[in-house]
Design a protein around this motif. Structure first.
Motif, PDB file in Angstrom:
ATOM      1  N   ALA A  50       4.490  10.595  -1.860  1.00  8.33           N
ATOM      2  CA  ALA A  50       4.921   9.438  -1.075  1.00  8.33           C
ATOM      3  C   ALA A  50       5.976   9.847  -0.049  1.00  8.33           C
ATOM      4  N   CYS A  51       6.853  10.774  -0.426  1.00  8.63           N
ATOM      5  CA  CYS A  51       7.868  11.247   0.525  1.00  8.63           C
ATOM      6  C   CYS A  51       7.230  11.967   1.712  1.00  8.63           C
ATOM      7  N   MET A  52       6.131  12.672   1.477  1.00 13.80           N
ATOM      8  CA  MET A  52       5.418  13.302   2.598  1.00 13.80           C
ATOM      9  C   MET A  52       4.927  12.252   3.590  1.00 13.80           C
ATOM     10  N   GLY A  53       4.569  11.092   3.074  1.00 18.04           N
ATOM     11  CA  GLY A  53       4.057  10.038   3.945  1.00 18.04           C
ATOM     12  C   GLY A  53       5.085   9.458   4.885  1.00 18.04           C
ATOM     13  N   VAL A  54       6.369   9.681   4.618  1.00 14.63           N
ATOM     14  CA  VAL A  54       7.419   9.162   5.508  1.00 14.63           C
ATOM     15  C   VAL A  54       8.199  10.293   6.181  1.00 14.63           C
ATOM     16  N   LEU A  55       7.752  11.539   6.031  1.00 17.09           N
ATOM     17  CA  LEU A  55       8.464  12.677   6.601  1.00 17.09           C
ATOM     18  C   LEU A  55       8.260  12.735   8.116  1.00 17.09           C
ATOM     19  N   PRO A  56       9.338  12.722   8.923  1.00 20.47           N
ATOM     20  CA  PRO A  56       9.190  12.836  10.386  1.00 20.47           C
ATOM     21  C   PRO A  56       8.546  14.166  10.762  1.00 20.47           C
ATOM     22  N   ASP A  57       7.864  14.192  11.918  1.00 22.04           N
ATOM     23  CA  ASP A  57       7.194  15.420  12.335  1.00 22.04           C
ATOM     24  C   ASP A  57       8.116  16.294  13.193  1.00 22.04           C
ATOM     25  N   PHE A  58       7.571  17.373  13.741  1.00 21.43           N
ATOM     26  CA  PHE A  58       8.370  18.371  14.464  1.00 21.43           C
ATOM     27  C   PHE A  58       9.032  17.780  15.702  1.00 21.43           C
ATOM     28  N   THR A  59       8.339  16.915  16.404  1.00 17.17           N
ATOM     29  CA  THR A  59       8.915  16.346  17.624  1.00 17.17           C
ATOM     30  C   THR A  59      10.107  15.447  17.326  1.00 17.17           C
ATOM     31  N   ALA A  60      10.199  14.934  16.096  1.00 16.49           N
ATOM     32  CA  ALA A  60      11.293  14.028  15.729  1.00 16.49           C
ATOM     33  C   ALA A  60      12.514  14.771  15.216  1.00 16.49           C
ATOM     34  N   ILE A  61      12.312  15.759  14.359  1.00 14.80           N
ATOM     35  CA  ILE A  61      13.472  16.415  13.732  1.00 14.80           C
ATOM     36  C   ILE A  61      13.426  17.939  13.846  1.00 14.80           C
ATOM     37  N   GLY A  62      12.492  18.469  14.624  1.00 15.51           N
ATOM     38  CA  GLY A  62      12.458  19.899  14.870  1.00 15.51           C
ATOM     39  C   GLY A  62      12.105  20.715  13.646  1.00 15.51           C
TER      40      GLY A  62
END
Length: 404
Positions: A77-89
C-alpha cells in the motif's frame, strides 16, 4: 493476497518503474535498474526465512503467517502512494528499494508457512494433491494482479502514469483485512502441537537445519530454482522483452499472462495428481526437463512477432515451469522433520530466490551481450530448468532412502 502484492511489483517493474522511477537512464538501462530493484526483494527473503522460520518452528505456524501477510500488505500500500522521480528525485527509487526489501522479508516466511501448515493438516496419502492447492494461490494472484493492470492500462497513458498504476497497489489494504481475518481463524498444525507437547522444539531452528540437514537443504534449493526464477522470468522479463524488444503492445503481453494463469491452474492441479502417483521428486524432474526443452522454442515464438505466438509462448513456458512448481511444496516438506520443517522449507525456497530473483536482470543483461538476440535469455531459462531437474532426481532418491 501475498502473491498478488509481490507480483504487482514484477509487472510494475516491467511497465512503470523503469519509466517513472529511473527516468534519467536510457530505456534498456532503465529496465536493468527496475529489474535490479525487483531482485532486491529476493535478497531479503533469506532474512525472512530465518525470522519467520524461527517463529513458525518455535511459536507456531499460525502466528508467523498472520505477521507475514500484515507486513507485505502495508509495504505494498505504501508503494501505491510513493512519489515518483520527478516529485522527489533520487529519494523515489531509494524508498522503492526499501519497500521492496520489506516485501522480500515478508514473503520469506509466507509461502513456506502456508505450505507447511497445509501439508501438516493433510492426510499423508493426499499430501501432494492438497499441497498443489496451495500452489493455486500463484495463478489466482496472477489473474488478480494482471487483471488489475489490464483494467488500469485502459486509461489514457497520462492518467495511467499519473495515478492509474497506483490503484492495484492501494487495493492491498482492503485485501489485507480479509487475509488477516481468515488467518486468525486457521487452526494450528496438529503436528506442531504434538512437537510442542513433547518439548521437541529446537532452540535455533535455522542453525539446526544447516547442522543436521545440509544435504537436504541443498536439494531444496535446487528444487526451488525454477519455481522462483522461471515464474518471474515468464511473467516479468518476457513481458518486458515482448513489449520493449519485439514491439508488442503492453496490453497484449499482460493479457498473455492472464491466459497463461488459467492454463497454470490446470497444470498445477495435474502436477499434484501426478505426484501422488509417481512421487513429487519425479514430477519435479519432469518439469525441469520440460522447461529445458521448450526454452528456445518459447523465444522463437516471441521472435516471430505474431500476437498469437506471443500468447502461446507465455503459456508454453509457464506450463513447463508449473509442472515442477506445482509439486515443489510436497517435495520440500518431505525433506525435513516437523521440528525443522518451517525453517528448512523457508531456507531452501528463499536461498534459491536469491539467485532466481535476479534471473530477469541476468536475462536483460544477456540481451546487451547478444546484441538483442534471444539466445542468451533462452539459455538461462534452460539452465534453471536443468538445475531443478537435478533437484527433483535427488529428492526422489532421498524419499526412497530416508537415511540418505
Amino acid at each position: 493476497m501475498e502473491w498478488y502484492d509481490y507480483y504487482l511489483f514484477g509487472l510494475a517493474a516491467a511497465l512503470v518503474f523503469n519509466r517513472l522511477y529511473f527516468t534519467t537512464l536510457d530505456p534498456r538501462a532503465a529496465s536493468l535498474a527496475a529489474f535490479a530493484t525487483f531482485g532486491v526483494g529476493f535478497v531479503a527473503r533469506p532474512l525472512g526465512a530465518v525470522l519467520f522460520g524461527s517463529i513458525g518452528d518455535r511459536v507456531g505456524r499460525r502466528p508467523a503467517l498472520i505477521l507475514s501477510v500484515a507486513l507485505i500488505g502495508v509495504a505494498t500500500a505504501c508503494m501505491g502512494v510513493l512519489p515518483d522521480f520527478t516529485a522527489i528525485g533520487i529519494a523515489a527509487p531509494v524508498f522503492l528499494v526499501l519497500l521492496r526489501l520489506v516485501q522480500g522479508v515478508a514473503v520469506g516466511g509466507e509461502w513456506s508457512g502456508a505450505m507447511t501448515i497445509a501439508v501438516e493438516h493433510a492426510p499423508p496419502e493426499h499430501r501432494s494433491r492438497l499441497a498443489s492447492l496451495v500452489q493455486l494461490s500463484s495463478p489466482v494472484a496472477t489473474l488478480l494482479s494482471s487483471g488489475a493492470f489490464t483494467l488500469v492500462l485502459m486509461l489514457p497513458p497520462e492518467s495511467f502514469d499519473a495515478w492509474g498504476w497506483r490503484l492495484p497497489f492501494l487495493a492491498a489494504l482492503p485485501m489485507l483485512g480479509v487475509a488477516v481475518f481468515m488467518r486468525i481463524r486457521i487452526d494450528e498444525s496438529p503436528e506442531f502441537r504434538e512437537v510442542a507437547r513433547e518439548g521437541a522444539r529446537t532452540r535455533v531452528p535455522f542453525a539446526a537445519v544447516f547442522r543436521r540437514a545440509p544435504g537436504r537443504l541443498g536439494i531444496a534449493i535446487l528444487i526451488s530454482m525454477l519455481g522462483v526464477g522461471g515464474f518471474y522470468f515468464m511473467n516479468t522479463f518476457l513481458v518486458n522483452f515482448g513489449a520493449n524488444e519485439r514491439g508488442f503492445d503492453r496490453q497484449l503481453m499482460v493479457n498473455a499472462t492472464l491466459v497463461a494463469a488459467v492454463v497454470q491452474a490446470g497444470v498445477t492441479l495435474w502436477s499434484g495428481r501426478l505426484a501422488e502417483r509417481f512421487g513429487p521428486g519425479r514430477v519435479t524432474l519432469w518439469g525441469g526437463l520440460a522447461t529445458a526443452v521448450v526454452a528456445f522454442p518459447v523465444f522463437w515464438l516471441v521472435d516471430s512477432q505474431q500476437p498469437a505466438a506471443a500468447v502461446l509462448a507465455v503459456c508454453l513456458g509457464l506450463s513447463a515451469v508449473i509442472l515442477a512448481y506445482g509439486t515443489a511444496g510436497s517435495a520440500l516438506a518431505g525433506l525435513f522433520p516437523t521440528e525443522l520443517r518451517y525453517s528448512g522449507v523457508s531456507l531452501g525456497y528463499n536461498l534459491a530466490a536469491v539467485v532466481g530473483g535476479f534471473l530477469p536482470l541476468a536475462a536483460q543483461a544477456s540481451l546487451g551481450a547478444s546484441g538483442g538476440a534471444s539466445w542468451g535469455p533462452a539459455a538461462l531459462f534452460a539452465l534453471f530448468g536443468l538445475a531443478t531437474a537435478l533437484g527433483g532426481a535427488l529428492a526422489h532418491r532421498v524419499s526412497r532412502s530416508p537415511d540418505a
